[in-house]
Design a protein around this motif. Structure first.
Motif, PDB file in Angstrom:
ATOM      1  N   PHE A  24       0.849  -1.183   0.000  1.00  0.00           N
ATOM      2  CA  PHE A  24       0.000   0.000   0.000  1.00  0.00           C
ATOM      3  C   PHE A  24       0.887   1.235   0.000  1.00  0.00           C
ATOM      4  O   PHE A  24       1.601   1.495   0.966  1.00  0.00           O
ATOM      5  CB  PHE A  24      -0.933   0.011   1.220  1.00  0.00           C
ATOM      6  CG  PHE A  24      -1.928   1.134   1.200  1.00  0.00           C
ATOM      7  CD1 PHE A  24      -3.121   1.012   0.504  1.00  0.00           C
ATOM      8  CD2 PHE A  24      -1.662   2.333   1.851  1.00  0.00           C
ATOM      9  CE1 PHE A  24      -4.034   2.056   0.469  1.00  0.00           C
ATOM     10  CE2 PHE A  24      -2.564   3.385   1.809  1.00  0.00           C
ATOM     11  CZ  PHE A  24      -3.759   3.245   1.114  1.00  0.00           C
ATOM     12  N   ALA A  25       0.876   1.972  -1.118  1.00  0.00           N
ATOM     13  CA  ALA A  25       1.666   3.207  -1.254  1.00  0.00           C
ATOM     14  C   ALA A  25       3.131   2.954  -0.906  1.00  0.00           C
ATOM     15  O   ALA A  25       3.785   3.778  -0.272  1.00  0.00           O
ATOM     16  CB  ALA A  25       1.085   4.313  -0.373  1.00  0.00           C
ATOM     17  N   ASP A  28       4.517  -2.278   3.139  1.00  0.00           N
ATOM     18  CA  ASP A  28       3.923  -3.595   3.349  1.00  0.00           C
ATOM     19  C   ASP A  28       2.999  -3.474   4.552  1.00  0.00           C
ATOM     20  O   ASP A  28       3.461  -3.239   5.668  1.00  0.00           O
ATOM     21  CB  ASP A  28       5.032  -4.628   3.624  1.00  0.00           C
ATOM     22  CG  ASP A  28       4.685  -5.990   3.063  1.00  0.00           C
ATOM     23  OD1 ASP A  28       3.716  -6.068   2.280  1.00  0.00           O
ATOM     24  OD2 ASP A  28       5.354  -6.971   3.400  1.00  0.00           O
ATOM     25  N   MET A  29       1.690  -3.595   4.325  1.00  0.00           N
ATOM     26  CA  MET A  29       0.703  -3.317   5.371  1.00  0.00           C
ATOM     27  C   MET A  29      -0.256  -4.488   5.559  1.00  0.00           C
ATOM     28  O   MET A  29      -0.544  -5.220   4.612  1.00  0.00           O
ATOM     29  CB  MET A  29      -0.114  -2.070   5.005  1.00  0.00           C
ATOM     30  CG  MET A  29       0.710  -0.787   4.907  1.00  0.00           C
ATOM     31  SD  MET A  29       1.468  -0.292   6.480  1.00  0.00           S
ATOM     32  CE  MET A  29       0.015   0.133   7.438  1.00  0.00           C
ATOM     33  N   PRO A  30      -0.782  -4.667   6.775  1.00  0.00           N
ATOM     34  CA  PRO A  30      -1.763  -5.740   7.000  1.00  0.00           C
ATOM     35  C   PRO A  30      -3.114  -5.408   6.370  1.00  0.00           C
ATOM     36  O   PRO A  30      -3.691  -4.356   6.667  1.00  0.00           O
ATOM     37  CB  PRO A  30      -1.873  -5.809   8.529  1.00  0.00           C
ATOM     38  CG  PRO A  30      -1.448  -4.467   9.017  1.00  0.00           C
ATOM     39  CD  PRO A  30      -0.475  -3.918   8.008  1.00  0.00           C
ATOM     40  N   LEU A  31      -3.574  -6.285   5.506  1.00  0.00           N
ATOM     41  CA  LEU A  31      -4.889  -6.121   4.871  1.00  0.00           C
ATOM     42  C   LEU A  31      -5.981  -6.639   5.813  1.00  0.00           C
ATOM     43  O   LEU A  31      -7.010  -6.013   6.015  1.00  0.00           O
ATOM     44  CB  LEU A  31      -4.898  -6.891   3.550  1.00  0.00           C
ATOM     45  CG  LEU A  31      -6.057  -6.665   2.600  1.00  0.00           C
ATOM     46  CD1 LEU A  31      -6.112  -5.206   2.155  1.00  0.00           C
ATOM     47  CD2 LEU A  31      -5.915  -7.576   1.385  1.00  0.00           C
ATOM     48  N   ARG A  32      -5.723  -7.809   6.369  1.00  0.00           N
ATOM     49  CA  ARG A  32      -6.643  -8.399   7.354  1.00  0.00           C
ATOM     50  C   ARG A  32      -5.858  -9.424   8.154  1.00  0.00           C
ATOM     51  O   ARG A  32      -4.827  -9.906   7.697  1.00  0.00           O
ATOM     52  CB  ARG A  32      -7.847  -9.058   6.666  1.00  0.00           C
ATOM     53  CG  ARG A  32      -7.531 -10.305   5.892  1.00  0.00           C
ATOM     54  CD  ARG A  32      -8.740 -10.891   5.187  1.00  0.00           C
ATOM     55  NE  ARG A  32      -9.106 -10.142   3.999  1.00  0.00           N
ATOM     56  CZ  ARG A  32      -8.510 -10.253   2.812  1.00  0.00           C
ATOM     57  NH1 ARG A  32      -7.474 -11.098   2.664  1.00  0.00           N
ATOM     58  NH2 ARG A  32      -8.904  -9.564   1.773  1.00  0.00           N
ATOM     59  N   TYR A  33      -6.358  -9.755   9.335  1.00  0.00           N
ATOM     60  CA  TYR A  33      -5.735 -10.790  10.171  1.00  0.00           C
ATOM     61  C   TYR A  33      -6.538 -12.073  10.098  1.00  0.00           C
ATOM     62  O   TYR A  33      -5.989 -13.161  10.096  1.00  0.00           O
ATOM     63  CB  TYR A  33      -5.618 -10.303  11.620  1.00  0.00           C
ATOM     64  CG  TYR A  33      -4.766  -9.064  11.749  1.00  0.00           C
ATOM     65  CD1 TYR A  33      -3.400  -9.157  11.994  1.00  0.00           C
ATOM     66  CD2 TYR A  33      -5.318  -7.798  11.577  1.00  0.00           C
ATOM     67  CE1 TYR A  33      -2.605  -8.018  12.089  1.00  0.00           C
ATOM     68  CE2 TYR A  33      -4.536  -6.648  11.666  1.00  0.00           C
ATOM     69  CZ  TYR A  33      -3.187  -6.772  11.921  1.00  0.00           C
ATOM     70  OH  TYR A  33      -2.418  -5.643  12.002  1.00  0.00           O
ATOM     71  N   HIS A  54       2.127   4.039   8.143  1.00  0.00           N
ATOM     72  CA  HIS A  54       2.437   4.471   6.774  1.00  0.00           C
ATOM     73  C   HIS A  54       2.048   5.923   6.522  1.00  0.00           C
ATOM     74  O   HIS A  54       2.459   6.503   5.524  1.00  0.00           O
ATOM     75  CB  HIS A  54       1.743   3.551   5.768  1.00  0.00           C
ATOM     76  CG  HIS A  54       0.249   3.535   5.867  1.00  0.00           C
ATOM     77  ND1 HIS A  54      -0.409   3.429   7.068  1.00  0.00           N
ATOM     78  CD2 HIS A  54      -0.726   3.622   4.917  1.00  0.00           C
ATOM     79  CE1 HIS A  54      -1.719   3.441   6.848  1.00  0.00           C
ATOM     80  NE2 HIS A  54      -1.928   3.565   5.559  1.00  0.00           N
ATOM     81  N   MET A  55       1.255   6.514   7.402  1.00  0.00           N
ATOM     82  CA  MET A  55       0.847   7.905   7.211  1.00  0.00           C
ATOM     83  C   MET A  55       2.073   8.822   7.272  1.00  0.00           C
ATOM     84  O   MET A  55       3.074   8.490   7.904  1.00  0.00           O
ATOM     85  CB  MET A  55      -0.163   8.327   8.278  1.00  0.00           C
ATOM     86  CG  MET A  55      -1.439   7.491   8.282  1.00  0.00           C
ATOM     87  SD  MET A  55      -2.429   7.657   6.778  1.00  0.00           S
ATOM     88  CE  MET A  55      -3.256   9.210   7.113  1.00  0.00           C
ATOM     89  N   GLY A  56       1.988   9.986   6.612  1.00  0.00           N
ATOM     90  CA  GLY A  56       3.150  10.858   6.491  1.00  0.00           C
ATOM     91  C   GLY A  56       3.115  12.042   7.428  1.00  0.00           C
ATOM     92  O   GLY A  56       2.305  12.957   7.248  1.00  0.00           O
TER      93      GLY A  56
END
Length: 371
Positions: A24-25, A28-33, A54-56
């Protein structure tokens, strides 16, 4: 130059929890657990724990920090009290939206601007360029923070068990420095779910300790880790725009029905003022399209980019769509011609692979929590 995705400070935790990861942008981010529906329902009824690292984050400091932000952004940032936050936007000279932002005023001459992950570099570059001539410094603080959110009706109780900060006195869109589970944090009462909740800005080295403490404190009341997939359905139900879907450079805040964030009454010029004044007049006299909600009669899910139809004509475009766990039906946000945008308008459909599925036009949001 490697193209490997960036990892948050909680990457090992997500993997140990068996998360399904996604790019994501560039992160590497968790989509779902587990089940995204269960995660969504937990946030609506109990609580969910999100990694939003991930926010800036961009820090703006100096004697003219507020003057710079009043010039660079469309909002009245100088008017934000210390300890409060404001939802605002940064626009191009032509009025197109570069990003939507939350700005926290941390001190008399210190602000934190939080940009969307996909636009953080663009926002940083724009603020640096616009800072010329101002006695203010723009600093890239993306690596200085991890961001953990706890959202849902049980979140105040969970957080209270871990901090002596005055949460009862903390209003929506306010932030205060405090300690949570022994970790120094900026505690903000903000979120993107339509529920009460908090966002905790901490140094990355403390992220894992804080995540585990929140997990343990929340276990008895049903807190679960929650991924980006349910974050999207939660914000969709709450009628909150997502950059790249409801907001783009080809739209002004007035096109998006968010003209209220543009503060013409503030002193001095700001980037995009002239174009936005023209856009405000157009929107008042002859709005081209309006942002509305659509609720399905059937089971088929509309997706971004699908056309909205009425009487055999294309009258709009879907910007976001998903099954709504709360409503039990597919929902969508769409830009629709003004003539077909009134709540209750009949005969509106979405072209889903050639079939025109019927939808009810409703005012946003789809879901509002009981205060």
């Amino acid at each position: 130059m490697s193209n490997a995705p960036r990892l948050t400070a909680l990457d090992a935790v997500h993997r140990s929890l068996g998360a399904t990861m996604t790019d994501f942008a560039g992160w590497d981010m968790p989509l779902r657990y587990g089940s995204e529906r269960d995660e969504h329902t937990a946030v609506r009824t109990k609580a969910g724990l999100f990694d939003l690292s991930h926010m800036g984050e961009i820090t703006v400091t100096g004697d003219q920090a507020s003057d710079l932000l009043d010039f660079a952004l469309v909002g009245n940032i100088g008017g934000v009290a210390v300890g409060r936050a404001r939802y605002t936007m940064i626009c191009q000279e032509d009025g197109g939206i570069l990003d939507d932002l939350i700005v926290y005023r941390l001190g008399e001459t210190e602000y934190m601007v939080v940009a969307n992950a996909s636009n953080a570099q663009i926002v940083l570059d724009a603020l640096v360029a616009r800072s010329e001539g101002f006695d203010a410094e723009v600093r890239d603080d993306r690596d200085a923070y991890a961001l953990i959110a706890v959202q849902g009706p049980e979140s105040p109780g969970i957080l209270k068990s871990l901090t002596d900060a005055d949460l009862d006195g903390l209003k929506y869109y306010a932030g205060l420095p405090g300690t949570v589970a022994g970790v120094p944090a900026l505690i903000a009462r903000t979120g993107y779910t339509g529920e009460d909740g908090f966002e905790l800005f901490v140094e990355p080295q403390y992220a894992e300790k804080l995540w585990q403490a929140l997990t343990e404190a929340g276990a008895p009341v049903g807190l679960v880790p929650a991924g980006l997939s349910c974050r999207d359905t939660l914000r969709l139900e709450a009628g909150m725009p997502l950059y790249g879907h409801e907001l783009t450079t080809s739209l002004t805040p007035f096109d998006a029905g968010l003209g209220r964030v543009v503060k013409f009454e503030k002193a001095g010029d700001f980037v995009g003022r002239a174009a936005l004044e023209a856009a405000a007049e157009r929107a008042a006299s002859n709005p081209p399209r309006k942002l509305v909600g659509l609720i399905a009669d059937g089971r088929r899910v509309p997706r971004a980019g699908m056309t909205v139809v009425a009487g055999g004509q294309v009258v709009g475009e879907v910007t976001s769509g998903a099954p709504s766990p709360t409503l039990g039906k597919p929902i969508a946000i769409a830009y629709v011609d003004a003539a077909h945008s009134a709540p209750g308008t009949d005969g509106v459909g979405v072209d889903i692979r050639g079939a025109h599925e019927q939808y009810e036009v409703v005012a946003l949001p789809f879901y509002k929590r009981q205060k």
